[in-house]
Design an enzyme around this catalytic site. Sequence first.
Site, PDB file in Angstrom:
ATOM      1  N   THR A 195      48.801  87.266  73.162  1.00 13.74           N
ATOM      2  CA  THR A 195      47.496  86.648  72.944  1.00 13.74           C
ATOM      3  C   THR A 195      47.568  85.224  73.422  1.00 13.74           C
ATOM      4  OG1 THR A 195      47.078  87.985  70.983  1.00 13.74           O
ATOM      5  CG2 THR A 195      45.951  85.853  71.076  1.00 13.74           C
ATOM      6  N   THR A 246      50.389  84.943  67.435  1.00  9.62           N
ATOM      7  CA  THR A 246      50.507  86.013  68.420  1.00  9.62           C
ATOM      8  C   THR A 246      51.522  87.016  67.889  1.00  9.62           C
ATOM      9  OG1 THR A 246      51.004  86.527  70.744  1.00  9.62           O
ATOM     10  CG2 THR A 246      52.269  84.738  69.743  1.00  9.62           C
ATOM     11  N   GLY A 247      51.434  88.228  68.390  1.00  5.40           N
ATOM     12  CA  GLY A 247      52.359  89.255  67.918  1.00  5.40           C
ATOM     13  C   GLY A 247      51.604  90.346  67.183  1.00  5.40           C
TER      14      GLY A 247
HETATM   15  N1  ASP Z   1      48.013  89.519  67.966  1.00  5.68           N
HETATM   16  C1  ASP Z   1      47.521  90.456  68.920  1.00  5.68           C
HETATM   17  C2  ASP Z   1      46.997  91.659  68.221  1.00  5.68           C
HETATM   18  O1  ASP Z   1      47.592  92.114  67.277  1.00  5.68           O
HETATM   19  C3  ASP Z   1      48.521  90.863  69.961  1.00  5.68           C
HETATM   20  C4  ASP Z   1      49.544  89.831  70.369  1.00  5.68           C
HETATM   21  O2  ASP Z   1      49.333  88.661  70.279  1.00  5.68           O
HETATM   22  O3  ASP Z   1      50.631  90.210  70.802  1.00  5.68           O
HETATM   23  O4  ASP Z   1      46.004  92.191  68.640  1.00  5.68           O
END
Ligand code: ASP
Length: 335
Positions: A195, A246-247
């Site tokens: 993200t 993020t994540g």
């Molecule tokens: N946080 C985002 C989601 O869960 C994905 C990411 O940032 O890796 O949609």
Amino acid sequence: MYNRRKFIKVSAAGASLAALSRSAVAETLAQTADAKFPIVISTWDFGIVANKEAWKTLEKGGRALDAVEAGVKIPEADMKNHTVGRAGYPDRDGHVTLDACIMDDFGNCGSVAAIEHIAHPVSVARLVMEKTPHVMLVGEGATQFAVEQGFKKEKLLTPESEKAWKEWLKTAKYSPVINIENKQGIPGNQYNHDTIGMLAIDAKGNLSGACTTSGMAFKMHGRVGDSPIIGAGLYVDNEVGGATSTGVGEEVIRNVGSFLVVELMRQGYSPEDACKEAVKRIIKKKPETAKQIQVGFLAINKKGEYGAYAIQSGFSFAVCNAEQQDLLIKGKSIY
Ligand code: ASP
């Protein structure tokens, strides 16, 4: 980081200005901080180009809100970026559904979740904030609102994304890969997520943030992550600072991650320590899950100090200010 002399100057200014208006205090802090502002920070390597775009607004004395919107639109438009915006990988049914939110220095916020056919969800989120009595619009309603506001309805599924999805369908195994940015380009790796979360302080010392993603590749249709959820994927409090994440969004939502980071900074934690504490909270609740996933937080406080922390190594963030426009920093991690 501040040297001691500057810090004392800022503290003294803050104390004597308690009776002044919010913007007067912010401006004075910005001046006493000796060109510490403006500053913009954002998640991952693609934050570098995004920050540079945001900087164009900030260096002219523009508002942090305009800067973060312009900044995150760069990865949203990037056809090679399969985790944010128009070229994002689809859900398991082949729909590209996007999540985004934005928050300003007055606590105003707007969000869209699972929006389809619109290339710049962050701009729709901003209009939800500015033109509706609501904070969040989802799915068809969000697309309908965007079209009414003059956004073009487009097919977002690119041939490359479609190919990756069809490849995935052969096994249909859903397993998000940790730190995808290290693995891009490896054949067969389609399970990615990431993200862009961006936080900026403008020349007046006011904060805003934005967050946008296509979410987890090949997610269930209708799945919404942390990124469009105010308090989870993004939170800004102009008195304290801002945070973004993020994540794997599910774990961030469970812990209201970005709000937690800001509240920890309010209690006196440094941005990095606040991010670390939020990461530890996620691990403590689900230690076995946490070993398999990535979550990273990025934060900035009102003084322009910033920091990050992640569960796994490999999390990076980009910093841009008057001294340096393309600084990439490796976030610290638990594992
Ligand atoms: N946080 C985002 C989601 O869960 C994905 C990411 O940032 O890796 O949609």
